[in-house]
Design an enzyme around this catalytic site. Structure first.
Site, PDB file in Angstrom:
ATOM      1  N   ARG A  18       0.845  -1.209   0.000  1.00  0.00           N
ATOM      2  CA  ARG A  18       0.000   0.000   0.000  1.00  0.00           C
ATOM      3  C   ARG A  18       0.877   1.256   0.000  1.00  0.00           C
ATOM      4  O   ARG A  18       0.449   2.332  -0.389  1.00  0.00           O
ATOM      5  CB  ARG A  18      -0.988  -0.009   1.183  1.00  0.00           C
TER       6      ARG A  18
ATOM      7  N   LYS B  48      -6.394   6.139 -20.133  1.00  0.00           N
ATOM      8  CA  LYS B  48      -6.569   6.678 -21.492  1.00  0.00           C
ATOM      9  C   LYS B  48      -5.301   6.432 -22.326  1.00  0.00           C
ATOM     10  O   LYS B  48      -4.913   5.301 -22.494  1.00  0.00           O
ATOM     11  CB  LYS B  48      -6.954   8.155 -21.417  1.00  0.00           C
TER      12      LYS B  48
ATOM     13  N   TYR C 250     -13.616  17.592 -17.227  1.00  0.00           N
ATOM     14  CA  TYR C 250     -14.130  16.239 -17.057  1.00  0.00           C
ATOM     15  C   TYR C 250     -15.220  16.254 -15.979  1.00  0.00           C
ATOM     16  O   TYR C 250     -14.958  16.591 -14.833  1.00  0.00           O
ATOM     17  CB  TYR C 250     -13.002  15.268 -16.708  1.00  0.00           C
TER      18      TYR C 250
ATOM     19  N   ASP D 106      -4.500  18.707 -15.584  1.00  0.00           N
ATOM     20  CA  ASP D 106      -4.937  17.418 -16.112  1.00  0.00           C
ATOM     21  C   ASP D 106      -4.489  17.359 -17.570  1.00  0.00           C
ATOM     22  O   ASP D 106      -5.020  18.077 -18.424  1.00  0.00           O
ATOM     23  CB  ASP D 106      -6.471  17.311 -16.002  1.00  0.00           C
TER      24      ASP D 106
HETATM   25  N1  PLP Z   1      -9.651  13.334 -16.573  1.00  0.00           N
HETATM   26  C1  PLP Z   1     -10.106  13.239 -17.825  1.00  0.00           C
HETATM   27  C2  PLP Z   1      -9.791  14.328 -18.806  1.00  0.00           C
HETATM   28  C3  PLP Z   1     -10.883  12.139 -18.206  1.00  0.00           C
HETATM   29  O1  PLP Z   1     -11.360  12.072 -19.468  1.00  0.00           O
HETATM   30  C4  PLP Z   1     -11.176  11.125 -17.242  1.00  0.00           C
HETATM   31  C5  PLP Z   1     -12.022   9.963 -17.585  1.00  0.00           C
HETATM   32  O2  PLP Z   1     -12.696   9.930 -18.607  1.00  0.00           O
HETATM   33  C6  PLP Z   1     -10.670  11.262 -15.961  1.00  0.00           C
HETATM   34  C7  PLP Z   1      -9.914  12.379 -15.658  1.00  0.00           C
HETATM   35  C8  PLP Z   1     -10.960  10.238 -14.893  1.00  0.00           C
HETATM   36  O3  PLP Z   1     -10.171   9.106 -15.059  1.00  0.00           O
HETATM   37  P1  PLP Z   1     -10.625   7.639 -14.626  1.00  0.00           P
HETATM   38  O4  PLP Z   1     -11.836   7.288 -15.425  1.00  0.00           O
HETATM   39  O5  PLP Z   1      -9.412   6.793 -14.934  1.00  0.00           O
HETATM   40  O6  PLP Z   1     -10.925   7.663 -13.163  1.00  0.00           O
END
Ligand code: PLP
Length: 381
Positions: free
Chosen positions: A52, A202, A104, A177
């Site tokens: 962990r 992704k 997001y 992000d």
């Molecule tokens: N940030 C972006 C731009 C995303 O498109 C996504 C998911 O689609 C996330 C964060 C969240 O990631 P996760 O689905 O791996 O938790």
């Protein structure tokens, strides 16, 4: 690589950081499934104690990503949201956060819940004009400015260098992000960001088969210590098998990225003037409002994410989404297969996304097949 320069990112990725097992000479790392690590005869610990906290398999992926981002350290989490939310978890009441209006949606939804519950201020702004962030920032109170390199799903461009200056002048950090712009094309830490985040679900993994998230820090500072504490004590760590799959996926990132970027550019240009399409939102097109910032900031291509706005609103957009034969009508992005999605349906009531918008994640298929598929689907409208 010339004689004294370090290997390029594509080389580091293809060789998983030039991995060769010291004992066996294997070029593929093992999966360390052990949750615990023994002390030696003097009762001293080695580098690892308990999975962990840390584990050799995810440490290897973290070191590779930290090197690619030009960061001091990286931490893997069980999902993108586990990673991104760890940045906000240490916030205290009376602190303040700035985040984009278009971002997001699930992270924004969580930010609204968390900030309301804890008495933290939250201001949503359009960061494409840095002045909006400058106007909203509260010196000494704003702790985090959060932006997306390209906002999902409208693909607006944030000027990271300008936003970093505004955040730092007010004593805040800038978290970015960069999920849709991997370090092959953009290294936000070089532009002044303090933390860069990817949903590794992704592009980094790229095969739509493993959830994950990663944070990379510019400095081993107090914020990073807090984030380390969140991962260790809240426990959202990535499993070793998932980390191993991620390492395997990253070996092909550079060719996947190049192909997705080429395909997306071809698709965007082809459909830009289609009579049934009102607008194509793709940062690589010169008529995109953020194109000049994007061109300066994304030095290795614009990637595979775009949205198309269909004339005729929700009904017409849903007809296209239902009529595709090759594009897969599914959520998510950044995989080798092309996906199409009506975002307003997924985001539900209260969504700010136009109901004529279809989000497209362009994969690595033969581009003529993709163009033909979208053409035939548009004929159904
Ligand atoms: N940030 C972006 C731009 C995303 O498109 C996504 C998911 O689609 C996330 C964060 C969240 O990631 P996760 O689905 O791996 O938790």
């Amino acid at each position: 690589m010339t004689r004294n320069t370090p290997p390029a990112p594509a080389t580091l990725l293809a060789q998983a950081g030039h991995f060769i097992d010291a004992e066996t000479r294997a070029i593929v790392p093992p999966i360390h499934s052990s949750t615990t690590f023994a002390r030696d005869q003097d009762y001293a610990l080695g580098r690892y104690i308990y999975s962990r906290d840390d584990n050799p398999t995810f440490a290897q992926a973290e070191e590779l990503i930290a090197g690619l981002e030009g960061g001091a350290a990286s931490l893997l989490f069980a999902s993108g949201l586990a990673a991104a939310s760890a940045v906000f978890e240490p916030l205290r009441p009376d602190q303040h956060v700035i985040a984009p209006i278009s971002m997001y949606y699930a992270l924004q939804a969580w930010l609204k819940i968390l900030t309301e519950r804890r008495g933290i201020g939250l201001t949503l702004v359009d960061p494409t004009d840095p002045k909006n962030v400058a106007d909203a920032i509260r010196p000494g109170e704003t702790a985090i400015v959060w932006v997306e390199t390209l906002s999902n799903p409208t693909w607006d461009v944030a000027d990271i260098r300008a936003l970093a200056t505004i955040a730092h002048d007010a004593g805040a950090i800038l978290g970015v992000d960069a999920t849709v712009t991997p370090p092959l094309t953009c290294r936000p830490l070089d532009l002044g960001a303090d933390i860069v985040f990817h949903s590794t679900t992704k592009y980094l993994n790229g095969h739509s088969d493993v959830l994950g998230g990663v944070l990379t820090t510019a400095a081993m500072d107090a914020n990073w210590t807090d984030i380390l504490g969140v991962r260790k004590f809240v426990g959202g760590v990535m499993g070793p098998f998932e980390a191993w799959l991620l390492l395997r996926g990253m070996r092909t990132l550079s060719v996947r990225w190049e192909r997705a970027s080429e395909n997306a550019m071809a698709l965007a240009r082809h459909f830009q003037s289609h009579p049934k399409i009102q607008a194509v939102r793709y940062a690589g097109l010169t008529d995109h409002p953020g194109h000049s910032v994007a061109a300066a900031q994304f030095t290795g291509g614009f990637g595979g994410m775009m949205s198309i706005l269909i004339r005729g609103g929700a009904e017409a957009a849903l007809t296209v989404a239902k009529s595709v034969r090759l594009f897969v009508p599914a959520t998510s992005l950044g995989g080798v297969e092309s996906l199409i999605e009506h975002r307003a349906t997924v985001e539900g009531p209260g969504s700010a996304t136009p109901d004529s918008l279809l989000r497209i994640s362009v994969g690595i298929e033969a581009v003529d097949d993709l163009i033909g598929d979208l053409e035939q689907a548009l004929e159904k409208v």
